[in-house]
Design a protein around this motif. Structure first.
Motif, PDB file in Angstrom:
ATOM      1  N   ARG A 278    -132.625  31.914 -28.826  1.00  0.00           N
ATOM      2  CA  ARG A 278    -131.252  32.171 -29.242  1.00  0.00           C
ATOM      3  C   ARG A 278    -130.316  31.043 -28.807  1.00  0.00           C
ATOM      4  NH1 ARG A 278    -131.454  38.308 -26.789  1.00  0.00           N
ATOM      5  NH2 ARG A 278    -133.170  39.066 -28.116  1.00  0.00           N
ATOM      6  N   GLY A 279    -130.452  30.657 -27.533  1.00  0.00           N
ATOM      7  CA  GLY A 279    -129.538  29.655 -26.991  1.00  0.00           C
ATOM      8  C   GLY A 279    -129.681  28.297 -27.642  1.00  0.00           C
ATOM      9  N   LEU A 280    -130.911  27.875 -27.950  1.00  0.00           N
ATOM     10  CA  LEU A 280    -131.103  26.557 -28.538  1.00  0.00           C
ATOM     11  C   LEU A 280    -130.491  26.460 -29.927  1.00  0.00           C
ATOM     12  CD1 LEU A 280    -134.742  25.573 -27.485  1.00  0.00           C
ATOM     13  CD2 LEU A 280    -132.587  24.627 -26.639  1.00  0.00           C
ATOM     14  N   VAL A 281    -130.614  27.520 -30.710  1.00  0.00           N
ATOM     15  CA  VAL A 281    -129.994  27.519 -32.036  1.00  0.00           C
ATOM     16  C   VAL A 281    -128.482  27.366 -31.910  1.00  0.00           C
ATOM     17  CG1 VAL A 281    -129.522  28.910 -34.089  1.00  0.00           C
ATOM     18  CG2 VAL A 281    -131.824  28.845 -33.132  1.00  0.00           C
ATOM     19  N   MET A 282    -127.896  28.050 -30.934  1.00  0.00           N
ATOM     20  CA  MET A 282    -126.452  27.985 -30.757  1.00  0.00           C
ATOM     21  C   MET A 282    -126.015  26.627 -30.206  1.00  0.00           C
ATOM     22  SD  MET A 282    -125.590  31.835 -29.377  1.00  0.00           S
ATOM     23  CE  MET A 282    -123.824  31.515 -29.413  1.00  0.00           C
ATOM     24  N   VAL A 283    -126.805  26.065 -29.289  1.00  0.00           N
ATOM     25  CA  VAL A 283    -126.490  24.730 -28.773  1.00  0.00           C
ATOM     26  C   VAL A 283    -126.545  23.702 -29.896  1.00  0.00           C
ATOM     27  CG1 VAL A 283    -127.377  22.848 -27.323  1.00  0.00           C
ATOM     28  CG2 VAL A 283    -127.163  25.150 -26.385  1.00  0.00           C
ATOM     29  N   PHE A 284    -127.550  23.821 -30.770  1.00  0.00           N
ATOM     30  CA  PHE A 284    -127.674  22.887 -31.895  1.00  0.00           C
ATOM     31  C   PHE A 284    -126.462  22.997 -32.822  1.00  0.00           C
ATOM     32  CE2 PHE A 284    -128.940  21.870 -36.223  1.00  0.00           C
ATOM     33  CZ  PHE A 284    -129.518  20.616 -36.062  1.00  0.00           C
ATOM     34  N   ALA A 285    -126.077  24.230 -33.166  1.00  0.00           N
ATOM     35  CA  ALA A 285    -124.939  24.424 -34.074  1.00  0.00           C
ATOM     36  C   ALA A 285    -123.642  23.938 -33.439  1.00  0.00           C
ATOM     37  CB  ALA A 285    -124.828  25.906 -34.445  1.00  0.00           C
ATOM     38  N   PHE A 286    -123.437  24.273 -32.155  1.00  0.00           N
ATOM     39  CA  PHE A 286    -122.232  23.826 -31.463  1.00  0.00           C
ATOM     40  C   PHE A 286    -122.160  22.303 -31.435  1.00  0.00           C
ATOM     41  CE2 PHE A 286    -120.015  22.282 -27.752  1.00  0.00           C
ATOM     42  CZ  PHE A 286    -118.849  23.029 -27.731  1.00  0.00           C
ATOM     43  N   SER A 287    -123.284  21.659 -31.102  1.00  0.00           N
ATOM     44  CA  SER A 287    -123.310  20.199 -30.982  1.00  0.00           C
ATOM     45  C   SER A 287    -123.075  19.527 -32.325  1.00  0.00           C
ATOM     46  CB  SER A 287    -124.650  19.748 -30.392  1.00  0.00           C
ATOM     47  OG  SER A 287    -124.842  20.304 -29.100  1.00  0.00           O
ATOM     48  N   ALA A 288    -123.620  20.100 -33.403  1.00  0.00           N
ATOM     49  CA  ALA A 288    -123.398  19.524 -34.730  1.00  0.00           C
ATOM     50  C   ALA A 288    -121.914  19.530 -35.078  1.00  0.00           C
ATOM     51  CB  ALA A 288    -124.194  20.299 -35.779  1.00  0.00           C
ATOM     52  N   GLY A 289    -121.240  20.652 -34.830  1.00  0.00           N
ATOM     53  CA  GLY A 289    -119.808  20.720 -35.093  1.00  0.00           C
ATOM     54  C   GLY A 289    -119.010  19.804 -34.193  1.00  0.00           C
ATOM     55  N   PHE A 290    -119.389  19.756 -32.918  1.00  0.00           N
ATOM     56  CA  PHE A 290    -118.671  18.928 -31.950  1.00  0.00           C
ATOM     57  C   PHE A 290    -118.820  17.446 -32.274  1.00  0.00           C
ATOM     58  CE2 PHE A 290    -118.434  16.696 -27.822  1.00  0.00           C
ATOM     59  CZ  PHE A 290    -117.182  17.112 -27.406  1.00  0.00           C
ATOM     60  N   GLY A 291    -120.067  17.004 -32.539  1.00  0.00           N
ATOM     61  CA  GLY A 291    -120.296  15.601 -32.854  1.00  0.00           C
ATOM     62  C   GLY A 291    -119.559  15.172 -34.109  1.00  0.00           C
ATOM     63  N   ALA A 292    -119.580  16.035 -35.131  1.00  0.00           N
ATOM     64  CA  ALA A 292    -118.872  15.718 -36.369  1.00  0.00           C
ATOM     65  C   ALA A 292    -117.370  15.635 -36.134  1.00  0.00           C
ATOM     66  CB  ALA A 292    -119.187  16.768 -37.426  1.00  0.00           C
ATOM     67  N   PHE A 293    -116.831  16.563 -35.336  1.00  0.00           N
ATOM     68  CA  PHE A 293    -115.392  16.560 -35.071  1.00  0.00           C
ATOM     69  C   PHE A 293    -114.969  15.256 -34.392  1.00  0.00           C
ATOM     70  CE2 PHE A 293    -111.850  17.151 -32.166  1.00  0.00           C
ATOM     71  CZ  PHE A 293    -110.870  17.623 -33.028  1.00  0.00           C
ATOM     72  N   MET A 294    -115.700  14.838 -33.361  1.00  0.00           N
ATOM     73  CA  MET A 294    -115.325  13.632 -32.633  1.00  0.00           C
ATOM     74  C   MET A 294    -115.374  12.401 -33.542  1.00  0.00           C
ATOM     75  SD  MET A 294    -114.558  14.710 -29.632  1.00  0.00           S
ATOM     76  CE  MET A 294    -114.558  13.266 -28.596  1.00  0.00           C
ATOM     77  N   PHE A 295    -116.383  12.324 -34.391  1.00  0.00           N
ATOM     78  CA  PHE A 295    -116.533  11.194 -35.297  1.00  0.00           C
ATOM     79  C   PHE A 295    -115.438  11.194 -36.360  1.00  0.00           C
ATOM     80  CE2 PHE A 295    -118.460   9.424 -39.222  1.00  0.00           C
ATOM     81  CZ  PHE A 295    -118.765   8.152 -38.770  1.00  0.00           C
ATOM     82  N   VAL A 296    -115.229  12.324 -36.997  1.00  0.00           N
ATOM     83  CA  VAL A 296    -114.257  12.424 -38.096  1.00  0.00           C
ATOM     84  C   VAL A 296    -112.832  12.265 -37.579  1.00  0.00           C
ATOM     85  CG1 VAL A 296    -113.289  14.011 -39.802  1.00  0.00           C
ATOM     86  CG2 VAL A 296    -115.770  13.760 -39.589  1.00  0.00           C
ATOM     87  N   PHE A 297    -112.540  12.841 -36.426  1.00  0.00           N
ATOM     88  CA  PHE A 297    -111.185  12.715 -35.868  1.00  0.00           C
ATOM     89  C   PHE A 297    -110.853  11.257 -35.564  1.00  0.00           C
ATOM     90  CE2 PHE A 297    -108.072  12.726 -32.404  1.00  0.00           C
ATOM     91  CZ  PHE A 297    -107.077  13.527 -32.966  1.00  0.00           C
TER      92      PHE A 297
END
Length: 477
Positions: A278-297
């Motif tokens: 459960r945790g790894l799926v959530m870490v992956f999803a969180f990181s994908a959103g976070f990495g995209a946000f930092m790059f796009v911002f």
């Protein structure tokens, strides 16, 4: 405070926790610090768009592909030994990056940076897992989660400051050279106070699994990172198809290896543990959103609003400050309110992202940094709560002798998520930006908001948290 060498192998001095976290901070920061320096690198080395993307992608692919191997080697040969050796390699690779005369040398040095970072990072979590118990372990894991997020935000802030300072006319080079003195200090202190632990049941390196896993990640990350700049030629799509075949082959090989009584690189039984699955799926999803946000911002502020590197870095400061403050409070709040604190953090982050999108769309092109400060503060505060809880939960059920494998899998999913977030949502932004930057930003962040909303619901599926951390002062970590 007098620093003494631990008297038992299982004892980690509180100062040792700090220096292990400092060692982890540098590689994580280096994934993000390059974003704001790309224009300066382009001007200095006359790099092509594809080469500039490889400066980031080369680091990310090497980092993600070798993380699990790094955890396995630490279990077998000693975690302090791997930590110190990898940190020394990271310092040398950083020096090579800072002195690179051509973009080709810079790309090669960045790949070396990513490889040494992959060997270094798993030793931190595995050492915490092996040497700390109960409250101290929970606190250290929460602080690691906070360190990861803070390093990402600070990376872009410090990168902007160093590039704009143009120290002695060196332009972008100090963003890599700054790792050298910091890394040397951590190296000297960690050698004295961090105990040398290893798994009581070391296992051999899964060579076939390692090669297949690295090939799978490479076949996914390279096309997604390079596809947009190259115009999506046919071989990019072929490589993605090969990645799917390699992923299936990796799973079958690992499953067969475990059935033979061996411990594969990614044991399927370990990944089936409730906290991991459960945790790894959530870490992956969180990181994908976070990495995209930092790059796009970063792109939105620098290319869209035409801010320089300094203002591009300063724009993220409110998020960094609230992330730091929230990270200090997160363990106490999670200890008291449990999984509800994670859901609350996700809701706060959603509110901040929605407010930020509203400001950008309504005020464009006259968007001020002050107008974005409040929404970014909400984003940072919400992220800190969610980040700390996710990292704390993933390793809850992992046996101590598989601590290196578990922590390697955790950070592999985190790093893969960061890279894939940039490659997918970042590509979406680059495709839409020529038709309108604010609406491209709004489209990407709407996907990000949907991801965080799913995390708010998914937090209820994580293992329950204990309340012990709530009453433990920070200094006891």
């Amino acid at each position: 405070m007098t620093v003494t060498h631990p008297s038992r192998q299982s004892e980690l001095h509180p100062v040792g926790v700090f220096f292990l976290l400092a060692g982890a901070f540098l590689p994580i920061m280096d994934f993000f610090i390059t974003n704001v320096a790309l224009p300066s690198i382009d001007a200095s080395l006359h790099a092509s768009t594809s080469s500039l993307e490889l400066v980031i992608a080369g680091y990310g692919v090497a980092y993600a592909a070798l993380l699990v191997l790094g955890g396995r080697l630490g279990d077998r040969y000693g975690r302090r030994r791997l930590f110190l050796g990898a940190l020394a390699g990271f310092v040398l690779a950083s020096l090579a990056c800072g002195l690179a005369p051509t973009v080709g040398v810079l790309i090669a040095a960045r790949i070396a940076q990513g490889a040494t970072a992959a060997l270094l990072i798993p030793q931190v979590l595995a050492t915490f897992h092996h040497t700390l118990e109960h409250e101290r372990k929970a606190r250290a894991l929460a602080l690691y989660g906070a360190t990861s997020g803070i390093a990402a935000v600070v990376g872009q802030l410090v990168g902007g400051l160093l590039v704009s300072a143009d120290i002695a006319g060196t332009g972008w080079r100090p963003i890599f050279l700054v790792n050298v003195p910091i890394g040397l200090v951590v190296l000297v202190v960690a050698a004295r106070i961090v105990p040398n632990t290893r798994s009581p049941h070391p296992v051999g390196v899964d060579g076939v699994g390692t090669v297949l896993f690295a090939a799978t990640l490479t076949a996914v990350l390279v096309p997604l990172t390079e596809g947009h700049s190259l115009g999506w030629p046919w071989w990019i799509w072929l490589l993605l198809a090969v990645a799917a075949v390699l992923a299936v082959a990796t799973y079958l090989v690992e499953k067969r290896s475990e059935r033979r009584g061996e411990v594969p690189l990614l044991p399927p039984s370990l990944l089936r543990l409730p906290s991991m699955s459960r945790g790894l799926v959530m870490v992956f999803a969180f990181s994908a959103g976070f990495g995209a946000f930092m790059f796009v911002f970063a792109l939105m502020v620098q290319d869209g609003l035409h801010a320089d590197a300094l203002h591009g870095g300063l724009a993220i400061l409110p998020m960094a400050v609230l992330f730091l403050a929230g990270s200090m409070l997160a363990p106490r709040l999670i200890g008291r309110f449990g999984r509800a604190a994670l859901s609350a953090g996700a809701v706060i982050q959603i509110a901040g992202l929605a407010a930020l999108v509203t400001v950008v769309v309504q005020d464009w092109p006259h968007v001020s940094l002050w107008a974005m400060a409040g929404p970014l503060a909400l984003v940072g505060g919400g992220q800190s709560m969610l980040f700390a809880g996710l990292f704390r939960s993933v390793l809850a059920d992992v046996p101590a002798h598989l601590g290196g494998v578990g922590s390697g899998a955790l950070i592999t999913l985190q790093q893969s998520g960061l890279a894939l977030g940039v490659a997918t949502l970042g590509t979406l932004y680059l495709a839409l930006a020529p038709h309108g930057v604010p609406h491209a930003f709004a489209m990407v962040e709407s996907v990000h908001i949907a991801i965080v909303a799913l995390l708010a619901v998914g937090a209820g599926l994580l293992p329950r948290f204990t309340t012990a951390v709530a009453t433990m002062p920070l200094a006891e970590a």
